[in-house]
Motif scaffolding. Structure first.
Motif, PDB file in Angstrom:
ATOM      1  N   ILE A 150      10.208  15.641  32.036  1.00  0.00           N
ATOM      2  CA  ILE A 150      10.123  14.207  31.731  1.00  0.00           C
ATOM      3  C   ILE A 150       9.824  14.125  30.236  1.00  0.00           C
ATOM      4  O   ILE A 150       8.866  14.732  29.752  1.00  0.00           O
ATOM      5  CB  ILE A 150       9.007  13.508  32.537  1.00  0.00           C
ATOM      6  N   ALA A 151      10.684  13.401  29.517  1.00  0.00           N
ATOM      7  CA  ALA A 151      10.523  13.272  28.061  1.00  0.00           C
ATOM      8  C   ALA A 151      10.102  11.832  27.738  1.00  0.00           C
ATOM      9  O   ALA A 151      10.949  10.962  27.575  1.00  0.00           O
ATOM     10  CB  ALA A 151      11.840  13.621  27.368  1.00  0.00           C
ATOM     11  N   PRO A 152       8.793  11.588  27.644  1.00  0.00           N
ATOM     12  CA  PRO A 152       8.357  10.210  27.386  1.00  0.00           C
ATOM     13  C   PRO A 152       8.649   9.762  25.956  1.00  0.00           C
ATOM     14  O   PRO A 152       8.735  10.577  25.035  1.00  0.00           O
ATOM     15  CB  PRO A 152       6.830  10.271  27.601  1.00  0.00           C
ATOM     16  N   GLY A 153       8.782   8.443  25.807  1.00  0.00           N
ATOM     17  CA  GLY A 153       8.782   7.828  24.469  1.00  0.00           C
ATOM     18  C   GLY A 153       7.332   7.617  24.094  1.00  0.00           C
ATOM     19  O   GLY A 153       6.497   8.505  24.289  1.00  0.00           O
ATOM     20  N   MET A 154       6.988   6.422  23.571  1.00  0.00           N
ATOM     21  CA  MET A 154       5.571   6.213  23.235  1.00  0.00           C
ATOM     22  C   MET A 154       4.812   5.620  24.415  1.00  0.00           C
ATOM     23  O   MET A 154       5.164   4.569  24.939  1.00  0.00           O
ATOM     24  CB  MET A 154       5.408   5.302  22.027  1.00  0.00           C
ATOM     25  N   ILE A 155       3.780   6.349  24.828  1.00  0.00           N
ATOM     26  CA  ILE A 155       2.962   5.950  25.974  1.00  0.00           C
ATOM     27  C   ILE A 155       1.546   5.674  25.467  1.00  0.00           C
ATOM     28  O   ILE A 155       1.035   6.389  24.588  1.00  0.00           O
ATOM     29  CB  ILE A 155       2.937   7.084  27.045  1.00  0.00           C
ATOM     30  N   ASP A 156       0.920   4.657  26.024  1.00  0.00           N
ATOM     31  CA  ASP A 156      -0.396   4.220  25.561  1.00  0.00           C
ATOM     32  C   ASP A 156      -1.495   5.196  26.010  1.00  0.00           C
ATOM     33  O   ASP A 156      -2.013   5.090  27.113  1.00  0.00           O
ATOM     34  CB  ASP A 156      -0.670   2.807  26.115  1.00  0.00           C
ATOM     35  N   THR A 157      -1.797   6.183  25.161  1.00  0.00           N
ATOM     36  CA  THR A 157      -2.874   7.155  25.445  1.00  0.00           C
ATOM     37  C   THR A 157      -3.600   7.460  24.126  1.00  0.00           C
ATOM     38  O   THR A 157      -3.166   7.039  23.049  1.00  0.00           O
ATOM     39  CB  THR A 157      -2.327   8.492  25.992  1.00  0.00           C
ATOM     40  N   ASP A 158      -4.648   8.273  24.232  1.00  0.00           N
ATOM     41  CA  ASP A 158      -5.403   8.699  23.036  1.00  0.00           C
ATOM     42  C   ASP A 158      -4.501   9.335  21.980  1.00  0.00           C
ATOM     43  O   ASP A 158      -4.805   9.308  20.790  1.00  0.00           O
ATOM     44  CB  ASP A 158      -6.457   9.760  23.422  1.00  0.00           C
ATOM     45  N   MET A 159      -3.390   9.951  22.446  1.00  0.00           N
ATOM     46  CA  MET A 159      -2.515  10.666  21.522  1.00  0.00           C
ATOM     47  C   MET A 159      -1.970   9.746  20.426  1.00  0.00           C
ATOM     48  O   MET A 159      -1.626  10.195  19.338  1.00  0.00           O
ATOM     49  CB  MET A 159      -1.358  11.320  22.285  1.00  0.00           C
ATOM     50  N   ILE A 207      14.575  13.897  31.943  1.00  0.00           N
ATOM     51  CA  ILE A 207      14.601  12.455  32.202  1.00  0.00           C
ATOM     52  C   ILE A 207      13.715  11.775  31.156  1.00  0.00           C
ATOM     53  O   ILE A 207      12.512  12.038  31.085  1.00  0.00           O
ATOM     54  CB  ILE A 207      14.099  12.157  33.629  1.00  0.00           C
ATOM     55  N   SER A 208      14.329  10.942  30.339  1.00  0.00           N
ATOM     56  CA  SER A 208      13.564  10.337  29.250  1.00  0.00           C
ATOM     57  C   SER A 208      13.165   8.909  29.597  1.00  0.00           C
ATOM     58  O   SER A 208      14.012   8.057  29.863  1.00  0.00           O
ATOM     59  CB  SER A 208      14.376  10.365  27.955  1.00  0.00           C
ATOM     60  N   ILE A 209      11.853   8.682  29.585  1.00  0.00           N
ATOM     61  CA  ILE A 209      11.313   7.354  29.921  1.00  0.00           C
ATOM     62  C   ILE A 209      10.779   6.768  28.630  1.00  0.00           C
ATOM     63  O   ILE A 209       9.726   7.184  28.138  1.00  0.00           O
ATOM     64  CB  ILE A 209      10.220   7.521  30.986  1.00  0.00           C
ATOM     65  N   ASN A 210      11.559   5.862  28.042  1.00  0.00           N
ATOM     66  CA  ASN A 210      11.220   5.476  26.660  1.00  0.00           C
ATOM     67  C   ASN A 210      11.541   4.028  26.303  1.00  0.00           C
ATOM     68  O   ASN A 210      11.586   3.685  25.119  1.00  0.00           O
ATOM     69  CB  ASN A 210      11.941   6.430  25.703  1.00  0.00           C
ATOM     70  N   GLY A 211      11.787   3.180  27.295  1.00  0.00           N
ATOM     71  CA  GLY A 211      12.045   1.758  27.018  1.00  0.00           C
ATOM     72  C   GLY A 211      13.346   1.512  26.275  1.00  0.00           C
ATOM     73  O   GLY A 211      13.571   0.430  25.731  1.00  0.00           O
ATOM     74  N   GLY A 212      14.198   2.548  26.231  1.00  0.00           N
ATOM     75  CA  GLY A 212      15.485   2.408  25.542  1.00  0.00           C
ATOM     76  C   GLY A 212      15.410   2.813  24.071  1.00  0.00           C
ATOM     77  O   GLY A 212      16.380   2.691  23.324  1.00  0.00           O
ATOM     78  N   TRP A 213      14.244   3.325  23.648  1.00  0.00           N
ATOM     79  CA  TRP A 213      14.048   3.706  22.236  1.00  0.00           C
ATOM     80  C   TRP A 213      15.036   4.782  21.815  1.00  0.00           C
ATOM     81  O   TRP A 213      15.579   4.768  20.720  1.00  0.00           O
ATOM     82  CB  TRP A 213      12.606   4.210  22.067  1.00  0.00           C
TER      83      TRP A 213
END
Ligand code: NAP
Length: 239
Positions: A176-185, A230-236
């Motif tokens: 899973i290849a995330p885009g920007m996710i709201d975490t400490d990172m 699988i990239s989950i990124n809001g279409g970024w």
């Protein structure tokens, strides 16, 4: 018996949310952590089906001991989620050998090592599911995050190669290849920078940890997907 799931780096952020989501669905979780002991203990207190284990997954000996503990206590590992990771932003010419080693060990060697330690059990029972958390930056590259991007591209290459090697053993491997996710990172970004990033994303929002947890759950339940990123990124990033 419940399915046994090992999640690396589950004290905070994406790993923590995945642990909570899968525990609620009845999976038995081993939530690995390293530095955030208080948060890991709270996760265990607040959730049934969550056991916690401290190990620095960039160190072979600690990973080996963790897997031994899981096999002794639960007798198997059905699902591995290689999630632990760090990030650092630096101009390429400023990156030291120490920076390189730290990033490679925490993000890439950790997944190599944990997967290697878990596989004999999965191969023996001819059943398993491995989910690697990579990043959009491994796909398209990121300025001032070259080493991070290298580790994430490496994770995706491992996913594809292992899917081919382990398919005959009925072990599915996906990223899973995330885009920007709201975490400490992403805490270091200013409000202004976050606003600008949102404007670049077709869905105009930052992702939630639950967006990733839902995909993890789907990949576990699905039986015919392997070798995919699988990239989950809001279409970024659309490729
Ligand atoms: P986070 O909130 O900073 O959490 C990172 C987690 O990794 C923590 O639980 C930390 O545990 C653990 N960890 C780091 N090094 C470790 C080690 N050597 N051994 C054991 N645990 C270790 O980050 P996140 O956003 O949830 O990131 C999770 C994964 O998603 C990472 O692989 C990251 O690269 C990837 N990702 C994140 C984003 C994003 O926008 N957030 C985007 C793309 C990909 P301790 O605190 O206990 O040490």
């Amino acid at each position: 018996m419940n399915k046994i799931v090992l999640i690396t780096g589950a004290s905070r952020g994406i790993g923590r949310e995945v642990a909570k989501t899968l525990a609620q669905k009845g999976y038995q979780i081993i939530a690995n952590y390293n530095k955030s002991e208080d948060q890991a203990k709270k996760l265990k207190e607040e959730n049934i089906n969550i056991d916690i284990y401290k190990a620095d997954v960039s160190k072979r000996k600690e990973v080996h001991k963790m897997i031994q503990y899981i096999i002794e206590r639960y007798h198997k590992i059905d699902i591995l989620i290689n999630n632990a990771g760090i990030s650092e932003s630096k101009v390429f010419t400023d990156v030291t050998d120490q920076d390189w080693n730290q990033m490679i060990n925490n993000n890439l060697y950790s997944a190599f090592c944990t997967t290697q330690e878990v596989l004999p059990e999965m191969i023996k029972k001819k059943d398993g599911c491995i989910i690697n958390i990579s990043s959009i930056w491994g796909i398209v590259g990121s300025s001032c995050e070259t080493i991070y991007s290298i580790t994430k591209a490496g994770i995706d290459a491992m996913t594809k190669s292992l899917a081919k090697e382990l398919g005959p053993s009925n072990i599915r491997v996906n990223s899973i290849a995330p885009g920007m996710i709201d975490t400490d990172m992403n805490k270091f970004y200013s409000n202004e920078e976050i606003k600008n990033i949102k404007e670049e994303i077709p869905l105009e929002k930052i992702g939630k940890t639950s967006d990733i947890a839902k995909c993890v759950n789907w990949l576990i339940e699905d039986e015919y997907t392997t070798g995919q990123v699988i990239s989950i990124n809001g279409g970024w990033v659309i490729i």
